[in-house]
Design a protein around this motif. Structure first.
Motif, PDB file in Angstrom:
ATOM      1  N   GLY A  25    -136.003  79.890  24.999  1.00  0.00           N
ATOM      2  CA  GLY A  25    -134.712  78.940  25.418  1.00  0.00           C
ATOM      3  C   GLY A  25    -134.888  78.100  26.445  1.00  0.00           C
ATOM      4  O   GLY A  25    -135.773  78.361  27.104  1.00  0.00           O
ATOM      5  N   ASN A  26    -133.722  77.180  26.876  1.00  0.00           N
ATOM      6  CA  ASN A  26    -133.698  76.476  27.966  1.00  0.00           C
ATOM      7  C   ASN A  26    -134.928  75.660  28.315  1.00  0.00           C
ATOM      8  O   ASN A  26    -135.362  75.276  29.247  1.00  0.00           O
ATOM      9  N   ILE A  27    -135.530  75.214  27.207  1.00  0.00           N
ATOM     10  CA  ILE A  27    -136.647  74.319  27.459  1.00  0.00           C
ATOM     11  C   ILE A  27    -136.502  73.096  27.872  1.00  0.00           C
ATOM     12  O   ILE A  27    -135.291  72.569  27.995  1.00  0.00           O
ATOM     13  N   HIS A  28    -137.527  72.280  28.511  1.00  0.00           N
ATOM     14  CA  HIS A  28    -137.313  71.293  29.422  1.00  0.00           C
ATOM     15  C   HIS A  28    -136.357  71.581  30.606  1.00  0.00           C
ATOM     16  O   HIS A  28    -135.745  70.450  31.229  1.00  0.00           O
ATOM     17  N   SER A  29    -136.345  72.756  31.075  1.00  0.00           N
ATOM     18  CA  SER A  29    -135.684  72.974  32.466  1.00  0.00           C
ATOM     19  C   SER A  29    -136.318  73.992  33.014  1.00  0.00           C
ATOM     20  O   SER A  29    -137.167  74.800  32.633  1.00  0.00           O
ATOM     21  N   LYS A  30    -135.858  74.207  34.263  1.00  0.00           N
ATOM     22  CA  LYS A  30    -136.536  75.250  35.075  1.00  0.00           C
ATOM     23  C   LYS A  30    -136.306  76.606  34.703  1.00  0.00           C
ATOM     24  O   LYS A  30    -136.748  77.612  34.987  1.00  0.00           O
ATOM     25  N   ASP A  31    -135.542  76.611  33.787  1.00  0.00           N
ATOM     26  CA  ASP A  31    -134.981  77.967  33.304  1.00  0.00           C
ATOM     27  C   ASP A  31    -135.610  78.306  31.954  1.00  0.00           C
ATOM     28  O   ASP A  31    -135.281  79.233  31.153  1.00  0.00           O
ATOM     29  N   GLU A  32    -136.615  77.507  31.611  1.00  0.00           N
ATOM     30  CA  GLU A  32    -137.226  77.801  30.220  1.00  0.00           C
ATOM     31  C   GLU A  32    -137.693  79.401  30.259  1.00  0.00           C
ATOM     32  O   GLU A  32    -138.387  79.750  31.254  1.00  0.00           O
ATOM     33  N   ASN A  66    -139.985  83.737  32.279  1.00  0.00           N
ATOM     34  CA  ASN A  66    -139.744  82.171  32.697  1.00  0.00           C
ATOM     35  C   ASN A  66    -140.828  81.527  33.194  1.00  0.00           C
ATOM     36  O   ASN A  66    -141.678  81.991  34.030  1.00  0.00           O
ATOM     37  N   TYR A  75    -142.839  68.858  32.876  1.00  0.00           N
ATOM     38  CA  TYR A  75    -142.718  69.317  34.332  1.00  0.00           C
ATOM     39  C   TYR A  75    -143.900  68.346  35.022  1.00  0.00           C
ATOM     40  O   TYR A  75    -145.042  68.734  34.858  1.00  0.00           O
ATOM     41  N   ASP A 130    -142.164  76.073  25.025  1.00  0.00           N
ATOM     42  CA  ASP A 130    -142.423  74.669  24.615  1.00  0.00           C
ATOM     43  C   ASP A 130    -143.716  74.185  25.124  1.00  0.00           C
ATOM     44  O   ASP A 130    -143.710  73.518  26.374  1.00  0.00           O
ATOM     45  N   SER A 171    -133.085  78.693  19.541  1.00  0.00           N
ATOM     46  CA  SER A 171    -132.858  79.917  20.455  1.00  0.00           C
ATOM     47  C   SER A 171    -132.367  81.162  19.791  1.00  0.00           C
ATOM     48  O   SER A 171    -132.715  82.243  20.112  1.00  0.00           O
TER      49      SER A 171
END
Ligand SMILES: [Zn+2]
Length: 403
Positions: free
Chosen positions: A368-375, A122, A104, A128, A191
């Motif tokens: 989950g949702n790593i590398h996104s704003k929902d990590e 979150n 990020y 990660d 996940s």
């Protein structure tokens, strides 16, 4: 086993640590942030292990990248950290590894943690990998509380550049691999809680196209479009992408051109390649070079490819299998169901494996949702994974497990 259950893991304390460290931006190109995160973990290790450990902090070379304009640019990185506990009577030498950086950027909207519900947090880097680094620390605390602790010599390696492919820290991996018997890497599990098993190889490339500018209305045909050349390149290169996905070529970013009435003389294409088998590397590169050579036969056009496949595929071997079985038996004792799954993702585990160091590389938290704003992270996994890794280390130290 009982030592693990008896060991007092304060989940709330781990959660407040996690929030504190995840609220520090540590993008790979934010060296100050990365170093602050390093300070945070070094502090924790010093508090727990005092003079049992030694700490080494290395300044890495700048990372040279190719900018969107096709020019070389130097990027400063954070420090590479080694924390070591040596024991002269140790029969095992273990490397524990994780990275300090996240994906990020410093100007991203995603900078702070927020609770979604009781057990889900979150935040940037929660799974990660900053949660995983807390698990690593806790597992070592469990080990060091045992009478058999001195049976293990351990090194913690925290690198600042994993999310950009470990370009500078990678230089130390071969030596590290030679000095240890096995490695535990604290990337998040998949996940559903599975451990990543076979992994693809990967590398990033920049293809710089230099053509010839010309006024569109007056002398269009005397120009040579760099953007069009990249388009031709992509159509040909894409032919390697088959349904089987043995080789994946992804065109991730394209920049170039300017005024719409000018033939663009410069364009840059960012490419990520993934390989399944060792020989795919050669096939992919030769394929791309052939297309480039052909295009370079045109007047006033020059395409140059920069980058390399810096992670070879991780193809499981017998020692990795034994390591997995050992972890599975620990999981059973803790009433956990541990599975393994192949993935297209890559990490430093690929490199250590290439240098012959058996490792499991997703021993960190569930999320989950790593590398996104929902990590997100499943917070109960902080305790669960600390116990799992702690139990493995205890059994290794007491020779109940042999790898
Ligand atoms: Zn990671």
């Amino acid at each position: 086993m009982s030592l693990v259950k008896e060991f007092n893991i304060n989940k709330d304390h781990m959660i407040s640590d996690l929030i504190e460290v995840c609220n520090i931006n540590s993008h790979s190109y934010n060296p100050n942030g990365v170093n602050s995160v390093a300070d945070f973990y070094i502090n924790k290790f010093q508090n727990s292990f005092k003079n049992k450990i030694s700490i080494e902090r290395l300044k890495l070379d700048n990372h040279q990248i190719i900018s969107d304009k096709g020019e070389f640019e130097q990027k400063e990185l954070g420090d590479l950290i080694f924390i070591k506990k040596a024991s002269s009577k140790a029969s095992h030498k273990i490397l524990l590894m994780g990275h300090l950086d996240t994906v990020y950027p410093i100007d991203s909207q995603f900078q702070k943690c927020s609770k979604i519900d009781g057990d889900i947090l979150n935040g940037p880097g929660v799974s990660d990998i900053k949660g995983g680094l807390l698990v690593m620390h806790k597992a070592l605390e469990i080990l060091e509380s045992s009478k058999d602790a001195d049976n293990i010599t351990w090194t913690v390696c925290l690198n600042p550049d994993e999310e950009i492919g470990s370009p500078e820290s990678q230089k130390y991996f071969e030596k590290l691999s030679g000095e240890h018997d096995l490695a535990m890497i604290f990337e998040p599990s998949l996940s559903d809680g599975s451990i990543a098993w076979q992994r693809k190889g990967t590398g990033n490339f920049q293809l710089v196209a230099r053509g010839k500018a010309a006024h569109v209305g007056r002398e269009f045909s005397s120009g040579q479009s760099a953007i069009y050349a990249l388009a031709e390149f992509m159509i040909e290169a894409n032919k390697l992408n088959t349904k089987e996905e043995n080789i994946i070529i992804n065109f991730g970013k394209i920049t170039g051109g300017g005024a719409l009435n000018t033939v663009p003389d410069k364009a840059v294409l960012g490419i990520n390649i993934r390989t399944q088998a060792l020989e795919d590397e050669k096939i992919a590169i030769e394929h791309l070079q052939k297309i480039i050579s052909k295009l370079n036969e045109k007047d006033n056009l020059e395409l140059s490819l920069h980058g390399k496949l810096n992670r070879k595929p991780k193809i499981p071997n017998e020692k990795m299998e034994r390591l997995y079985e050992a972890f599975q038996s620990c999981a059973k004792e803790l009433d956990l169901d541990l599975k393994k799954k192949n993935t297209g993702g890559c990490c430093d585990g690929n490199n250590l494996h290439e240098f012959g160091l058996a490792n499991l590389d997703t021993l960190g938290v569930r999320g989950g949702n790593i590398h996104s704003k929902d990590e997100f992270i499943c917070l109960d996994s902080l305790v669960e994974r600390s116990q799992l890794n702690g139990l493995f280390l205890l059994k290794l130290a007491s020779n109940e497990i042999k790898i």
